[in-house]
Design a protein around this motif. Structure first.
Motif, PDB file in Angstrom:
ATOM      1  N   THR A 195      42.718  47.280  32.374  1.00 32.72           N
ATOM      2  CA  THR A 195      42.714  45.932  31.788  1.00 32.72           C
ATOM      3  C   THR A 195      41.313  45.446  31.414  1.00 32.72           C
ATOM      4  OG1 THR A 195      42.380  44.716  33.875  1.00 32.72           O
ATOM      5  CG2 THR A 195      44.642  45.371  33.329  1.00 32.72           C
ATOM      6  N   LEU A 196      40.287  46.228  31.697  1.00 30.82           N
ATOM      7  CA  LEU A 196      38.915  45.760  31.475  1.00 30.82           C
ATOM      8  C   LEU A 196      38.609  45.519  29.995  1.00 30.82           C
ATOM      9  CD1 LEU A 196      36.935  47.911  34.084  1.00 30.82           C
ATOM     10  CD2 LEU A 196      37.764  45.557  34.290  1.00 30.82           C
ATOM     11  N   VAL A 197      39.421  46.069  29.112  1.00 31.02           N
ATOM     12  CA  VAL A 197      39.221  45.823  27.679  1.00 31.02           C
ATOM     13  C   VAL A 197      39.610  44.388  27.309  1.00 31.02           C
ATOM     14  CG1 VAL A 197      39.501  48.238  27.035  1.00 31.02           C
ATOM     15  CG2 VAL A 197      41.520  46.766  27.204  1.00 31.02           C
ATOM     16  N   ASP A 198      40.427  43.764  28.165  1.00 33.72           N
ATOM     17  CA  ASP A 198      40.835  42.377  27.965  1.00 33.72           C
ATOM     18  C   ASP A 198      39.816  41.480  28.665  1.00 33.72           C
ATOM     19  OD1 ASP A 198      41.989  39.878  27.891  1.00 33.72           O
ATOM     20  OD2 ASP A 198      43.821  40.433  28.959  1.00 33.72           O
ATOM     21  N   PRO A 255      38.183  32.992  30.010  1.00 31.14           N
ATOM     22  CA  PRO A 255      37.317  33.979  29.362  1.00 31.14           C
ATOM     23  C   PRO A 255      36.195  34.436  30.299  1.00 31.14           C
ATOM     24  CG  PRO A 255      37.675  32.074  27.942  1.00 31.14           C
ATOM     25  CD  PRO A 255      38.172  31.701  29.292  1.00 31.14           C
ATOM     26  N   VAL A 256      35.998  35.740  30.364  1.00 30.53           N
ATOM     27  CA  VAL A 256      34.925  36.328  31.170  1.00 30.53           C
ATOM     28  C   VAL A 256      34.359  37.518  30.404  1.00 30.53           C
ATOM     29  CG1 VAL A 256      35.922  35.635  33.388  1.00 30.53           C
ATOM     30  CG2 VAL A 256      36.552  37.840  32.393  1.00 30.53           C
ATOM     31  N   THR A 257      33.239  38.037  30.881  1.00 34.37           N
ATOM     32  CA  THR A 257      32.685  39.259  30.298  1.00 34.37           C
ATOM     33  C   THR A 257      33.277  40.466  31.024  1.00 34.37           C
ATOM     34  OG1 THR A 257      30.813  39.348  31.822  1.00 34.37           O
ATOM     35  CG2 THR A 257      30.541  38.037  29.806  1.00 34.37           C
ATOM     36  N   THR A 258      33.130  41.624  30.432  1.00 35.83           N
ATOM     37  CA  THR A 258      33.607  42.853  31.083  1.00 35.83           C
ATOM     38  C   THR A 258      32.881  43.073  32.398  1.00 35.83           C
ATOM     39  OG1 THR A 258      34.120  43.841  28.934  1.00 35.83           O
ATOM     40  CG2 THR A 258      33.907  45.336  30.814  1.00 35.83           C
ATOM     41  N   ALA A 259      31.583  42.748  32.426  1.00 36.44           N
ATOM     42  CA  ALA A 259      30.794  42.914  33.655  1.00 36.44           C
ATOM     43  C   ALA A 259      31.317  41.987  34.757  1.00 36.44           C
ATOM     44  CB  ALA A 259      29.324  42.622  33.368  1.00 36.44           C
ATOM     45  N   GLN A 260      31.648  40.761  34.402  1.00 39.23           N
ATOM     46  CA  GLN A 260      32.165  39.816  35.400  1.00 39.23           C
ATOM     47  C   GLN A 260      33.526  40.253  35.921  1.00 39.23           C
ATOM     48  OE1 GLN A 260      31.848  36.401  32.839  1.00 39.23           O
ATOM     49  NE2 GLN A 260      30.025  35.612  33.888  1.00 39.23           N
ATOM     50  N   LYS A 261      34.351  40.746  35.027  1.00 37.30           N
ATOM     51  CA  LYS A 261      35.680  41.213  35.443  1.00 37.30           C
ATOM     52  C   LYS A 261      35.556  42.445  36.337  1.00 37.30           C
ATOM     53  CE  LYS A 261      40.283  41.748  33.409  1.00 37.30           C
ATOM     54  NZ  LYS A 261      41.055  41.702  32.147  1.00 37.30           N
ATOM     55  N   THR A 262      34.616  43.330  36.006  1.00 37.20           N
ATOM     56  CA  THR A 262      34.367  44.517  36.826  1.00 37.20           C
ATOM     57  C   THR A 262      33.855  44.115  38.196  1.00 37.20           C
ATOM     58  OG1 THR A 262      33.854  45.817  34.838  1.00 37.20           O
ATOM     59  CG2 THR A 262      33.098  46.695  36.962  1.00 37.20           C
ATOM     60  N   PHE A 263      33.003  43.083  38.234  1.00 32.07           N
ATOM     61  CA  PHE A 263      32.480  42.604  39.517  1.00 32.07           C
ATOM     62  C   PHE A 263      33.619  42.137  40.421  1.00 32.07           C
ATOM     63  CE2 PHE A 263      31.190  39.192  42.313  1.00 32.07           C
ATOM     64  CZ  PHE A 263      30.061  39.703  42.933  1.00 32.07           C
ATOM     65  N   VAL A 264      34.542  41.368  39.874  1.00 33.31           N
ATOM     66  CA  VAL A 264      35.678  40.884  40.670  1.00 33.31           C
ATOM     67  C   VAL A 264      36.503  42.058  41.181  1.00 33.31           C
ATOM     68  CG1 VAL A 264      37.805  39.535  40.624  1.00 33.31           C
ATOM     69  CG2 VAL A 264      35.767  38.678  39.459  1.00 33.31           C
ATOM     70  N   MET A 265      36.732  43.063  40.321  1.00 33.29           N
ATOM     71  CA  MET A 265      37.486  44.244  40.740  1.00 33.29           C
ATOM     72  C   MET A 265      36.786  44.944  41.895  1.00 33.29           C
ATOM     73  SD  MET A 265      38.431  47.710  38.555  1.00 33.29           S
ATOM     74  CE  MET A 265      36.672  48.169  38.452  1.00 33.29           C
ATOM     75  N   ASN A 266      35.467  45.123  41.791  1.00 26.42           N
ATOM     76  CA  ASN A 266      34.718  45.803  42.846  1.00 26.42           C
ATOM     77  C   ASN A 266      34.701  44.994  44.138  1.00 26.42           C
ATOM     78  OD1 ASN A 266      34.151  47.924  41.119  1.00 26.42           O
ATOM     79  ND2 ASN A 266      32.189  47.061  40.452  1.00 26.42           N
ATOM     80  N   LYS A 267      34.625  43.665  44.015  1.00 24.69           N
ATOM     81  CA  LYS A 267      34.636  42.826  45.211  1.00 24.69           C
ATOM     82  C   LYS A 267      35.989  42.912  45.917  1.00 24.69           C
ATOM     83  CE  LYS A 267      32.978  39.908  48.126  1.00 24.69           C
ATOM     84  NZ  LYS A 267      31.907  40.334  49.069  1.00 24.69           N
ATOM     85  N   ILE A 268      37.058  42.941  45.152  1.00 28.66           N
ATOM     86  CA  ILE A 268      38.389  43.093  45.749  1.00 28.66           C
ATOM     87  C   ILE A 268      38.517  44.456  46.433  1.00 28.66           C
ATOM     88  CG2 ILE A 268      40.824  43.416  45.133  1.00 28.66           C
ATOM     89  CD1 ILE A 268      40.489  41.129  43.130  1.00 28.66           C
ATOM     90  N   ALA A 269      37.959  45.488  45.817  1.00 30.24           N
ATOM     91  CA  ALA A 269      37.970  46.822  46.434  1.00 30.24           C
ATOM     92  C   ALA A 269      37.187  46.814  47.751  1.00 30.24           C
ATOM     93  CB  ALA A 269      37.378  47.850  45.470  1.00 30.24           C
ATOM     94  N   GLU A 270      36.097  46.058  47.779  1.00 33.98           N
ATOM     95  CA  GLU A 270      35.293  45.947  49.002  1.00 33.98           C
ATOM     96  C   GLU A 270      36.081  45.259  50.115  1.00 33.98           C
ATOM     97  OE1 GLU A 270      31.580  43.164  50.342  1.00 33.98           O
ATOM     98  OE2 GLU A 270      31.325  44.280  48.460  1.00 33.98           O
ATOM     99  N   ILE A 271      36.769  44.174  49.788  1.00 36.64           N
ATOM    100  CA  ILE A 271      37.590  43.470  50.779  1.00 36.64           C
ATOM    101  C   ILE A 271      38.713  44.383  51.258  1.00 36.64           C
ATOM    102  CG2 ILE A 271      39.161  41.526  51.143  1.00 36.64           C
ATOM    103  CD1 ILE A 271      37.503  39.935  49.135  1.00 36.64           C
ATOM    104  N   ASN A 272      39.281  45.154  50.341  1.00 35.68           N
ATOM    105  CA  ASN A 272      40.357  46.080  50.691  1.00 35.68           C
ATOM    106  C   ASN A 272      39.882  47.108  51.714  1.00 35.68           C
ATOM    107  OD1 ASN A 272      43.125  47.000  50.189  1.00 35.68           O
ATOM    108  ND2 ASN A 272      42.173  48.815  49.275  1.00 35.68           N
TER     109      ASN A 272
END
Length: 358
Positions: free
Chosen positions: A193-196, A272-289
């Motif tokens: 989904t990072l393209v969105d 609206p967010v940037t790809t970098a911001q969306k990737t950051f959220v994904m990585n933070k969720i992976a860290e919590i996981n």
């Protein structure tokens, strides 16, 4: 002479009360305290309905005593006794839990003491000075009280209270109990989904027992919020009770989760967010996981978390937006409610996408 006798009798009664509280602190375990809370709530409700209070006041006090009972049980079950044998805070927490026993008595004393003020009817002479506007406002307040009491009576049902109490042993206010429930397949779906360049917020009215109880405090229709990486909510995630499948904490959600009562609905917004911001959220969720998580049930009342990854739904969503630098309003994460994401959008950062009705 009678006054002196009454005075010493009152001292004797208060002394016995302190002795009973002391015995509870020294000898009571979790089941005994829960029984005491339940017994006092039942007694106070019975006393209320036998007292000479207006019907609206009786309904309101019944709701108050039920909510106090839930708070008492949640506090000792999710906070105090998990500390037993592991932290000296247990002794402080148990003292607070024992003192909470008298809270319903304080409520009754306050209402009884202020009864003449709260339910005061003016004399004929005083009524002549009351304006029609004041009377209209009073009627409006009484109507709101009656409506609120009727709604609360339905939401604070025996079934909902029973469901929450039965679910309490699965929770922890001090330890991470949810570890690795998000699978590699979930993160593969997120990566796609990072393209969105949007994050999606889903504010919902699920009808769960917890949601209905929370609505009594917030007076809001929508009491859950989730974060999704895609518009169709296939990657939706939030903090929840695990739906009796996973431990309470950060879990992926499905559309079935939102359909727990007739008329349940979900409002979906894009941010609206940037790809970098969306990737950051994904990585933070992976860290919590990886680190683990737990649902912050106590935080719903105290507004605080014992550990960083112990959160409730709106606290989690706001924290993710804040860390990614896309939070569009300023609040403490522990004070954010689900509807704040809509109501605090003064600069119109969100775009309404659609409403999903069940």
């Amino acid at each position: 002479m009678n006054d002196v006798i009454a005075y010493f009798q009152s001292i004797k009664i208060r002394g016995m009360g302190w002795i009973l509280l002391g015995c509870l602190y020294l000898f009571a375990n979790q089941p005994i305290l829960i029984i005491v809370y339940l017994y006092l709530a039942a007694v106070m409700v019975l006393r209320t309905w036998l007292a000479q209070f207006p019907h609206a006041a009786k309904v309101g006090l019944t709701v108050v005593y039920a909510l106090l009972m839930v708070i008492q049980i949640v506090f000792i079950s999710a906070v105090v006794f998990p500390w037993r044998g592991t932290s000296p805070l247990y002794f402080v927490g148990k003292l607070v839990g024992v003192m909470l026993v008298v809270l319903p008595l304080w409520v009754e004393r306050f209402v009884t003491t202020n009864n003449q003020t709260v339910f005061y009817l003016p004399t004929v002479e005083e009524a002549a000075t009351v304006s029609f506007d004041e009377l209209r406002q009073s009627a409006g307040k009484l109507s709101n009280l009656l409506n609120g009491a009727a709604e609360a009576k339905d939401k604070v049902s025996v079934a909902h209270v029973k469901t929450i109490i039965e679910d309490l042993p699965r929770h922890s206010a001090t330890h991470y109990i949810n570890h690795g429930t998000l699978t590699p397949a979930y993160f593969e779906a997120v990566t796609a989904t990072l393209v969105d360049t949007n994050l999606y917020l889903a504010v919902s009215n699920t009808g769960s027992a917890a949601s209905e109880m929370i609505s009594v405090f917030t007076r809001k229709q929508f009491n859950h919020v989730s974060l999704s990486f895609d518009r169709d909510l296939e990657t939706i995630i939030s903090y929840n009770g695990g739906d009796n499948v996973y431990p309470p904490g950060m879990n992926a959600e499905t559309l079935e989760f939102f359909h727990q009562k007739a008329g349940a609905s979900v409002l979906v917004y894009s941010l609206p967010v940037t790809t970098a911001q969306k990737t950051f959220v994904m990585n933070k969720i992976a860290e919590i996981n990886r680190e683990g998580s737990a649902y912050n049930m106590i935080g719903l009342v105290s507004k605080h978390s014992a550990k960083p990854n112990i959160m409730f739904c709106s606290q989690f969503v706001y924290t993710m937006l804040q860390l990614a630098g896309v939070a569009y309003f300023s609040m403490k994460p522990g004070e954010v409610r689900p509807t704040d994401f809509i109501e605090q959008d003064y600069y119109k950062k969100l775009k309404f996408e659609y409403e999903l009705k069940f």
